[in-house]
Design an enzyme around this catalytic site. Structure first.
Site, PDB file in Angstrom:
ATOM      1  N   ASN A  33     -10.050  -0.769   0.178  1.00  0.00           N
ATOM      2  CA  ASN A  33      -8.602  -0.572   0.185  1.00  0.00           C
ATOM      3  C   ASN A  33      -8.039  -1.085  -1.141  1.00  0.00           C
ATOM      4  O   ASN A  33      -8.026  -2.293  -1.373  1.00  0.00           O
ATOM      5  CB  ASN A  33      -8.020  -1.337   1.380  1.00  0.00           C
ATOM      6  CG  ASN A  33      -6.506  -1.294   1.429  1.00  0.00           C
ATOM      7  OD1 ASN A  33      -5.850  -0.805   0.511  1.00  0.00           O
ATOM      8  ND2 ASN A  33      -5.947  -1.817   2.508  1.00  0.00           N
TER       9      ASN A  33
ATOM     10  N   CYS B 258       0.828  -1.228   0.000  1.00  0.00           N
ATOM     11  CA  CYS B 258       0.000   0.000   0.000  1.00  0.00           C
ATOM     12  C   CYS B 258       0.852   1.263   0.000  1.00  0.00           C
ATOM     13  O   CYS B 258       0.354   2.345  -0.319  1.00  0.00           O
ATOM     14  CB  CYS B 258      -0.952  -0.005   1.187  1.00  0.00           C
ATOM     15  SG  CYS B 258      -1.990  -1.474   1.225  1.00  0.00           S
TER      16      CYS B 258
ATOM     17  N   HIS C 210      -3.818   6.965   2.793  1.00  0.00           N
ATOM     18  CA  HIS C 210      -4.130   5.631   2.275  1.00  0.00           C
ATOM     19  C   HIS C 210      -5.544   5.280   2.747  1.00  0.00           C
ATOM     20  O   HIS C 210      -5.868   5.404   3.922  1.00  0.00           O
ATOM     21  CB  HIS C 210      -3.104   4.636   2.822  1.00  0.00           C
ATOM     22  CG  HIS C 210      -3.422   3.211   2.523  1.00  0.00           C
ATOM     23  ND1 HIS C 210      -3.991   2.815   1.326  1.00  0.00           N
ATOM     24  CD2 HIS C 210      -3.265   2.085   3.250  1.00  0.00           C
ATOM     25  CE1 HIS C 210      -4.175   1.504   1.348  1.00  0.00           C
ATOM     26  NE2 HIS C 210      -3.738   1.034   2.507  1.00  0.00           N
TER      27      HIS C 210
HETATM   28  O1  UT7 Z   1      -3.253  -1.796   3.855  1.00  0.00           O
HETATM   29  C1  UT7 Z   1      -3.260  -2.538   5.022  1.00  0.00           C
HETATM   30  C2  UT7 Z   1      -4.335  -3.603   4.921  1.00  0.00           C
HETATM   31  N1  UT7 Z   1      -4.871  -4.073   6.146  1.00  0.00           N
HETATM   32  C3  UT7 Z   1      -5.505  -3.314   7.064  1.00  0.00           C
HETATM   33  O2  UT7 Z   1      -5.612  -2.135   6.941  1.00  0.00           O
HETATM   34  C4  UT7 Z   1      -6.139  -3.991   8.227  1.00  0.00           C
HETATM   35  C5  UT7 Z   1      -6.181  -3.128   9.472  1.00  0.00           C
HETATM   36  N2  UT7 Z   1      -7.092  -3.711  10.419  1.00  0.00           N
HETATM   37  C6  UT7 Z   1      -8.418  -3.428  10.388  1.00  0.00           C
HETATM   38  O3  UT7 Z   1      -8.875  -2.618   9.594  1.00  0.00           O
HETATM   39  C7  UT7 Z   1      -9.293  -4.107  11.413  1.00  0.00           C
HETATM   40  O4  UT7 Z   1      -8.484  -4.803  12.315  1.00  0.00           O
HETATM   41  C8  UT7 Z   1     -10.340  -5.078  10.768  1.00  0.00           C
HETATM   42  C9  UT7 Z   1     -11.383  -4.293  10.020  1.00  0.00           C
HETATM   43  C10 UT7 Z   1      -9.618  -6.051   9.818  1.00  0.00           C
HETATM   44  C11 UT7 Z   1     -11.034  -5.882  11.853  1.00  0.00           C
HETATM   45  O5  UT7 Z   1     -11.682  -5.002  12.764  1.00  0.00           O
HETATM   46  P1  UT7 Z   1     -11.444  -5.158  14.325  1.00  0.00           P
HETATM   47  O6  UT7 Z   1     -12.290  -4.167  14.982  1.00  0.00           O
HETATM   48  O7  UT7 Z   1      -9.959  -5.073  14.554  1.00  0.00           O
HETATM   49  O8  UT7 Z   1     -11.991  -6.588  14.596  1.00  0.00           O
HETATM   50  P2  UT7 Z   1     -11.227  -7.872  15.190  1.00  0.00           P
HETATM   51  O9  UT7 Z   1     -10.246  -8.415  14.212  1.00  0.00           O
HETATM   52  O10 UT7 Z   1     -10.720  -7.552  16.572  1.00  0.00           O
HETATM   53  O11 UT7 Z   1     -12.420  -8.884  15.311  1.00  0.00           O
HETATM   54  C12 UT7 Z   1     -13.545  -8.625  16.157  1.00  0.00           C
HETATM   55  C13 UT7 Z   1     -14.622  -9.672  15.829  1.00  0.00           C
HETATM   56  C14 UT7 Z   1     -14.101 -11.086  15.792  1.00  0.00           C
HETATM   57  O12 UT7 Z   1     -15.069 -11.949  16.308  1.00  0.00           O
HETATM   58  P3  UT7 Z   1     -14.957 -12.510  17.808  1.00  0.00           P
HETATM   59  O13 UT7 Z   1     -13.659 -13.256  17.853  1.00  0.00           O
HETATM   60  O14 UT7 Z   1     -14.981 -11.301  18.678  1.00  0.00           O
HETATM   61  O15 UT7 Z   1     -16.173 -13.368  17.906  1.00  0.00           O
HETATM   62  C15 UT7 Z   1     -13.950 -11.375  14.317  1.00  0.00           C
HETATM   63  O16 UT7 Z   1     -14.038 -12.743  14.000  1.00  0.00           O
HETATM   64  O17 UT7 Z   1     -15.155  -9.412  14.540  1.00  0.00           O
HETATM   65  C16 UT7 Z   1     -15.141 -10.627  13.779  1.00  0.00           C
HETATM   66  N3  UT7 Z   1     -15.006 -10.291  12.362  1.00  0.00           N
HETATM   67  C17 UT7 Z   1     -16.097 -10.095  11.582  1.00  0.00           C
HETATM   68  N4  UT7 Z   1     -17.415 -10.136  11.833  1.00  0.00           N
HETATM   69  C18 UT7 Z   1     -18.270  -9.883  10.822  1.00  0.00           C
HETATM   70  C19 UT7 Z   1     -13.890 -10.119  11.630  1.00  0.00           C
HETATM   71  N5  UT7 Z   1     -14.227  -9.814  10.354  1.00  0.00           N
HETATM   72  C20 UT7 Z   1     -15.581  -9.798  10.297  1.00  0.00           C
HETATM   73  C21 UT7 Z   1     -16.513  -9.538   9.284  1.00  0.00           C
HETATM   74  N6  UT7 Z   1     -17.829  -9.601   9.587  1.00  0.00           N
HETATM   75  N7  UT7 Z   1     -16.135  -9.239   8.005  1.00  0.00           N
END
Ligand code: UT7
Length: 331
Positions: A288, A117, A258
């Site tokens: 993204n 990115c 970004h």
């Molecule tokens: O260019 C760089 C590319 N990457 C990034 O920018 C990623 C940066 N990270 C993020 O944007 C965030 O960490 C995410 C959007 C990927 C995830 O959001 P979060 O608030 O950090 O969620 P989390 O990973 O802590 O997950 C919280 C919950 C989990 O469930 P449990 O374990 O609490 O039951 C995940 O399994 O949300 C769940 N989860 C989802 N639920 C519904 C993760 N993805 C999804 C989804 N839909 N798509």
């Protein structure tokens, strides 16, 4: 900043996205997810996804043609092509070579930069050196990616984030004071290489049936870890760009970050009290788009009349590597 005789001025911008729109509701049909979750956690409502026969170099070429027209140049005027991409059409040769062929030109250098990115800002910084040192005049810098081709559509934690697209910029020399790219900064912490990566398909683990069965040819991401890194680096980059150029928030007309996650962008810009109208965000439409994210947003902002001569613009990015990069542009 040290004074230079020649600066690299952005004289043309272009961008393109595939026609196909995939909404959050479309993901609800294939994954345990919801429009509400994706919108609240990322700000993304829809993204563009390349057709099966649509490639990273094709998007790049379209964006390049628009940037050339905007700069009132012909492809034959170009002296160099640099593509920031991690999803080239082929493992090799470079996507920049395919773009060169599609533009119908030859005999000028063309190469890719793999900065994920941050790839566009890495490419812009390399191009800037060649213009400032007088080696080349007209350089095409492209950020282009089709991460949809490498996303794991069984992993709801990552696949919903990515979209495809390309953005291109023409750089040309100017000797006018206080115009052009006035500052760039690049960095990497390779110890975080596995925060976002594709485990197989390279020399470490060539393709095999096992690779395919284990889905190791697709993107793996440690979302939470990337999130923390992203907020920290985006804040640092904004501070560094303003410090090194003696700018206050009032001196900055526009920030083009970004397009990664509205929560990450808000945490970083709110630290400096950037008014919301100074921060360009289009993530709701495109997700993204990796290396394309900044040039796509920048070109769109320009078309919308948000970028005018004399303005000061900050560009900040981070990505796999882990890499991060920033730039200060005087339009
Ligand atoms: O260019 C760089 C590319 N990457 C990034 O920018 C990623 C940066 N990270 C993020 O944007 C965030 O960490 C995410 C959007 C990927 C995830 O959001 P979060 O608030 O950090 O969620 P989390 O990973 O802590 O997950 C919280 C919950 C989990 O469930 P449990 O374990 O609490 O039951 C995940 O399994 O949300 C769940 N989860 C989802 N639920 C519904 C993760 N993805 C999804 C989804 N839909 N798509």
């Amino acid at each position: 900043m040290a004074s230079v005789r020649r600066r690299a001025l952005m004289t043309g911008m272009g961008s393109t996205v595939p026609e196909k729109i995939v909404t959050n509701a479309d993901f609800e049909k294939i994954l345990d997810t919801s429009d509400e979750w994706i919108t609240k956690r990322t700000g993304i409502k829809e993204r563009r996804i390349a057709a099966e026969d649509e490639t990273t170099s094709q998007l790049a070429t379209e964006a390049a043609r628009e940037a050339l027209a905007d700069a009132r140049l012909e492809a034959s005027d170009l002296d160099m092509i640099i593509c920031g991409t991690v999803s080239g059409d082929l493992p090799f040769p470079a996507t920049a070579c395919l773009v060169q062929a599609a533009l119908g030109i030859t005999d000028i250098p063309a190469f890719d930069i793999s900065g994920a990115c941050s790839g566009y800002l890495y490419s812009l910084t390399v191009a800037r050196q060649f213009i400032e040192n007088g080696a080349y005049d007209n350089i095409l810098v492209i950020g282009t990616d089709c991460l949809s081709k490498m996303a794991d559509y069984e992993d709801r934690g990552s696949c919903v984030l990515f979209g495809d697209g390309a953005g291109a910029t023409v750089l040309q020399p100017t000797e006018e004071n206080d115009k052009g790219i006035v500052f760039t900064t690049l960095a990497c912490n390779g110890s975080g290489w596995d925060f976002i990566h594709i485990p197989a398909g390279g020399a470490a683990k060539p393709f095999s049936q096992d690779v395919l069965d284990n889905r190791e040819h697709l993107i793996k991401m440690r979302g939470r870890d990337v999130y923390k890194f992203a907020v920290e680096k985006m804040q640092w980059l904004l501070g560094e760009c303003m410090d090194k150029c003696n700018l206050s928030v009032d001196d900055v007309d526009l920030v083009v970050p970004h397009q990664v996650n509205t929560r990450i962008i808000a945490s970083a810009t709110e630290k400096f009290d950037f008014p919301i109208e100074k921060v360009y965000v289009n993530i709701e439409k495109y997700g993204n788009t990796s290396a394309a994210s900044i040039p796509l947003a920048f070109a769109e902002a320009k078309r919308a009349g948000r970028v005018k001569p004399g303005m000061t613009v900050l560009l900040v990015a981070f990505g796999a590597g882990l890499t991060w990069a920033g730039a200060v542009i005087k339009m």
